[in-house]
Design an enzyme around this catalytic site. Structure first.
Site, PDB file in Angstrom:
ATOM      1  N   ASP A  20       0.590  -1.329   0.156  1.00  0.00           N
ATOM      2  CA  ASP A  20       0.085   0.025   0.020  1.00  0.00           C
ATOM      3  C   ASP A  20       0.913   1.409  -0.367  1.00  0.00           C
ATOM      4  O   ASP A  20       2.361   1.156   0.280  1.00  0.00           O
ATOM      5  CB  ASP A  20      -0.894  -0.025   0.977  1.00  0.00           C
ATOM      6  CG  ASP A  20      -1.798   0.573   1.123  1.00  0.00           C
ATOM      7  OD1 ASP A  20      -1.943   1.464   0.171  1.00  0.00           O
ATOM      8  OD2 ASP A  20      -2.726   1.269   1.964  1.00  0.00           O
ATOM      9  N   GLY A  23       0.116   5.322  -4.707  1.00  0.00           N
ATOM     10  CA  GLY A  23      -0.449   6.219  -4.945  1.00  0.00           C
ATOM     11  C   GLY A  23       0.229   7.823  -3.835  1.00  0.00           C
ATOM     12  O   GLY A  23       0.304   8.714  -4.176  1.00  0.00           O
ATOM     13  N   TRP A  25       3.169   7.775  -2.195  1.00  0.00           N
ATOM     14  CA  TRP A  25       4.296   8.210  -2.335  1.00  0.00           C
ATOM     15  C   TRP A  25       4.851   9.243  -3.926  1.00  0.00           C
ATOM     16  O   TRP A  25       4.961   9.512  -4.328  1.00  0.00           O
ATOM     17  CB  TRP A  25       4.612   6.506  -2.888  1.00  0.00           C
ATOM     18  CG  TRP A  25       6.506   6.450  -3.035  1.00  0.00           C
ATOM     19  CD1 TRP A  25       7.249   6.504  -2.691  1.00  0.00           C
ATOM     20  CD2 TRP A  25       7.047   7.016  -4.922  1.00  0.00           C
ATOM     21  NE1 TRP A  25       8.529   6.653  -3.411  1.00  0.00           N
ATOM     22  CE2 TRP A  25       8.341   6.706  -4.326  1.00  0.00           C
ATOM     23  CE3 TRP A  25       6.565   7.150  -6.193  1.00  0.00           C
ATOM     24  CZ2 TRP A  25       8.920   7.169  -5.883  1.00  0.00           C
ATOM     25  CZ3 TRP A  25       7.219   6.881  -6.955  1.00  0.00           C
ATOM     26  CH2 TRP A  25       8.582   7.661  -6.449  1.00  0.00           C
ATOM     27  N   HIS A  37       3.157   3.026  -9.447  1.00  0.00           N
ATOM     28  CA  HIS A  37       2.636   1.247  -9.411  1.00  0.00           C
ATOM     29  C   HIS A  37       4.231   1.367 -10.290  1.00  0.00           C
ATOM     30  O   HIS A  37       5.196   0.247  -9.434  1.00  0.00           O
ATOM     31  CB  HIS A  37       2.334   1.770 -10.144  1.00  0.00           C
ATOM     32  CG  HIS A  37       0.420   1.995  -9.603  1.00  0.00           C
ATOM     33  ND1 HIS A  37      -0.269   1.724  -7.932  1.00  0.00           N
ATOM     34  CD2 HIS A  37      -0.464   2.322  -9.293  1.00  0.00           C
ATOM     35  CE1 HIS A  37      -0.997   1.245  -7.828  1.00  0.00           C
ATOM     36  NE2 HIS A  37      -1.564   2.279  -8.912  1.00  0.00           N
ATOM     37  N   GLU A  67     -12.465  -4.423  -5.462  1.00  0.00           N
ATOM     38  CA  GLU A  67     -12.475  -3.579  -5.744  1.00  0.00           C
ATOM     39  C   GLU A  67     -11.640  -2.042  -6.431  1.00  0.00           C
ATOM     40  O   GLU A  67     -12.107  -0.968  -6.091  1.00  0.00           O
ATOM     41  CB  GLU A  67     -12.751  -2.999  -3.725  1.00  0.00           C
ATOM     42  CG  GLU A  67     -13.208  -3.683  -3.216  1.00  0.00           C
ATOM     43  CD  GLU A  67     -13.053  -5.179  -2.086  1.00  0.00           C
ATOM     44  OE1 GLU A  67     -12.024  -5.249  -2.790  1.00  0.00           O
ATOM     45  OE2 GLU A  67     -14.108  -6.136  -2.587  1.00  0.00           O
ATOM     46  N   TRP A  69     -10.933  -2.895  -8.846  1.00  0.00           N
ATOM     47  CA  TRP A  69     -11.402  -2.242 -10.782  1.00  0.00           C
ATOM     48  C   TRP A  69     -12.602  -0.629 -10.238  1.00  0.00           C
ATOM     49  O   TRP A  69     -12.823  -0.481 -12.073  1.00  0.00           O
ATOM     50  CB  TRP A  69     -12.873  -3.365 -11.284  1.00  0.00           C
ATOM     51  CG  TRP A  69     -11.987  -4.416 -11.279  1.00  0.00           C
ATOM     52  CD1 TRP A  69     -11.769  -5.997 -10.811  1.00  0.00           C
ATOM     53  CD2 TRP A  69     -11.197  -5.104 -12.350  1.00  0.00           C
ATOM     54  NE1 TRP A  69     -11.659  -6.731 -11.079  1.00  0.00           N
ATOM     55  CE2 TRP A  69     -10.796  -6.414 -11.784  1.00  0.00           C
ATOM     56  CE3 TRP A  69     -10.910  -4.043 -13.140  1.00  0.00           C
ATOM     57  CZ2 TRP A  69     -10.135  -7.226 -12.943  1.00  0.00           C
ATOM     58  CZ3 TRP A  69      -9.968  -4.979 -14.559  1.00  0.00           C
ATOM     59  CH2 TRP A  69      -9.479  -6.142 -14.797  1.00  0.00           C
ATOM     60  N   LEU A 131      11.612 -20.646  -4.304  1.00  0.00           N
ATOM     61  CA  LEU A 131      10.706 -19.713  -3.961  1.00  0.00           C
ATOM     62  C   LEU A 131       8.981 -19.729  -5.064  1.00  0.00           C
ATOM     63  O   LEU A 131       9.271 -19.394  -5.697  1.00  0.00           O
ATOM     64  CB  LEU A 131      10.476 -18.447  -3.468  1.00  0.00           C
ATOM     65  CG  LEU A 131       9.797 -17.245  -3.426  1.00  0.00           C
ATOM     66  CD1 LEU A 131       9.384 -16.701  -1.528  1.00  0.00           C
ATOM     67  CD2 LEU A 131      11.179 -15.944  -3.626  1.00  0.00           C
TER      68      LEU A 131
HETATM   69  C1  FPP Z   1      -1.921  -0.134  -3.360  1.00  0.00           C
HETATM   70  O1  FPP Z   1      -1.094   1.830  -2.960  1.00  0.00           O
HETATM   71  C2  FPP Z   1      -0.891  -0.456  -4.601  1.00  0.00           C
HETATM   72  C3  FPP Z   1      -1.808  -1.284  -5.806  1.00  0.00           C
HETATM   73  C4  FPP Z   1      -3.333  -0.748  -5.582  1.00  0.00           C
HETATM   74  C5  FPP Z   1      -0.833  -1.680  -7.040  1.00  0.00           C
HETATM   75  C6  FPP Z   1       0.064  -2.607  -6.194  1.00  0.00           C
HETATM   76  C7  FPP Z   1       0.560  -2.428  -7.528  1.00  0.00           C
HETATM   77  C8  FPP Z   1       2.116  -2.873  -7.645  1.00  0.00           C
HETATM   78  C9  FPP Z   1       2.975  -2.708  -7.190  1.00  0.00           C
HETATM   79  C10 FPP Z   1       2.157  -2.797  -9.309  1.00  0.00           C
HETATM   80  C11 FPP Z   1       2.777  -4.286  -9.374  1.00  0.00           C
HETATM   81  C12 FPP Z   1       3.563  -5.619  -9.051  1.00  0.00           C
HETATM   82  C13 FPP Z   1       3.384  -6.929  -9.433  1.00  0.00           C
HETATM   83  C14 FPP Z   1       3.155  -8.150  -9.029  1.00  0.00           C
HETATM   84  C15 FPP Z   1       4.574  -6.711 -11.088  1.00  0.00           C
HETATM   85  P1  FPP Z   1      -2.218   2.521  -3.718  1.00  0.00           P
HETATM   86  O2  FPP Z   1      -2.336   2.633  -4.976  1.00  0.00           O
HETATM   87  O3  FPP Z   1      -4.176   2.359  -2.844  1.00  0.00           O
HETATM   88  O4  FPP Z   1      -1.626   3.606  -2.926  1.00  0.00           O
HETATM   89  P2  FPP Z   1      -2.253   4.692  -1.566  1.00  0.00           P
HETATM   90  O5  FPP Z   1      -3.219   4.025  -0.678  1.00  0.00           O
HETATM   91  O6  FPP Z   1      -1.112   6.122  -1.650  1.00  0.00           O
HETATM   92  O7  FPP Z   1      -3.651   5.615  -2.650  1.00  0.00           O
END
Ligand code: FPP
Length: 240
Positions: A20, A23, A25, A37, A67, A69, A131
């Site tokens: 998490d 966004g 970051w 991402h 969710e 989506w 792994l």
């Molecule tokens: C949550 O942060 C993160 C996600 C919904 C996506 C996670 C995906 C990756 C790290 C991309 C790569 C994945 C792989 C397996 C290669 P958020 O967007 O909810 O952050 P926020 O809460 O700060 O808005």
């Protein structure tokens, strides 16, 4: 250093991560969310490598929830594209590093290009026995449990199983994670104290570790800190 990672102590066999803060970051740097991402994908690579070195056997990453989506189309497309690109670019290094890829979730919901690439990488890494990386995609734990209940009801209707045969021990065989031990350690980044519909059944006895670090900043030293913290806990599973 108290809480430091000690390779001589128990290593969690299975680590699950709620990645998490991508966004936030990005926002804190004046960048677009998809940049968060992209940087998060670099953390995925670093954590995979570290888990392999440390001897973790299973790593489950919550990459896209059922969710998610609801997010804007541009972000969903960006995430799917990133995943597909990541798998394509990294399949040979997954093979080299003896990592086996598996997925959990409603994969049928993903775009065809992502499904095809996933299947390619799953097939290409199927024989690896280092792994195991589980990527949770279009995953929701309640959906997973309802799906299992439906399978069981159908089995019962066909006379293949009766209610008395269902136990706490065998229910897990009907979940996406049937072949995987429950997580020993659940890590959530970015300081939120929520489970967000992730592995509700499987984390019944997992140790939970929450860090304020945003996922794109979460690298090997942070993982070692989380494992060090885990190593100093006393797991009792309800006993004394
Ligand atoms: C949550 O942060 C993160 C996600 C919904 C996506 C996670 C995906 C990756 C790290 C991309 C790569 C994945 C792989 C397996 C290669 P958020 O967007 O909810 O952050 P926020 O809460 O700060 O808005």
């Amino acid at each position: 250093m108290p809480g430091a990672f000690d390779p001589e102590l128990t290593i969690p066999e299975h680590i699950a991560v709620i990645m998490d803060g991508n966004g936030r970051w990005a926002k804190s740097r004046g960048k677009a969310r998809n940049e968060g991402h992209r940087e998060g994908a670099k953390s995925v690579e670093a954590i995979l490598e570290a888990c392999g070195d440390i001897g973790v056997k299973y790593l489950t990453l919550y990459a896209f929830s059922s969710e998610n989506w609801k997010r804007p189309r541009s972000e969903v497309d960006g995430l799917m594209g990133l995943l597909t690109h990541f798998l394509k670019a990294k399949t040979s290094s997954l093979i080299q590093n003896n990592i086996r890829l598996r997925v959990i979730g409603a994969i049928e919901m993903l775009p065809e290009s992502s499904r095809k690439q996933l299947q390619k990488t799953i097939d290409a890494t199927a024989a690896n026995d280092g792994l195991t990386l589980y990527v949770a995609l279009s995953y929701g734990s309640r959906e997973e449990i309802v799906r299992a209940a439906r399978t069981l009801m159908d089995k019962s209707a066909r006379g293949e199983m009766n209610s008395g045969e269902l136990t706490v021990e065998n229910f897990g065989q009907f979940l996406y994670t049937a072949d995987c031990p429950d997580p020993d350690l659940l890590i959530r980044t970015s300081g939120e104290f929520r489970i967000s519909n992730f592995l509700l059944w499987q984390i019944s006895y997992s140790e939970i570790y929450i860090t304020d670090v945003y996922w794109p900043d979460f690298r090997r030293p942070h993982l070692e800190e989380a494992i060090g913290d885990y190593q100093r806990r006393h797991r009792r599973y309800g006993g004394l």
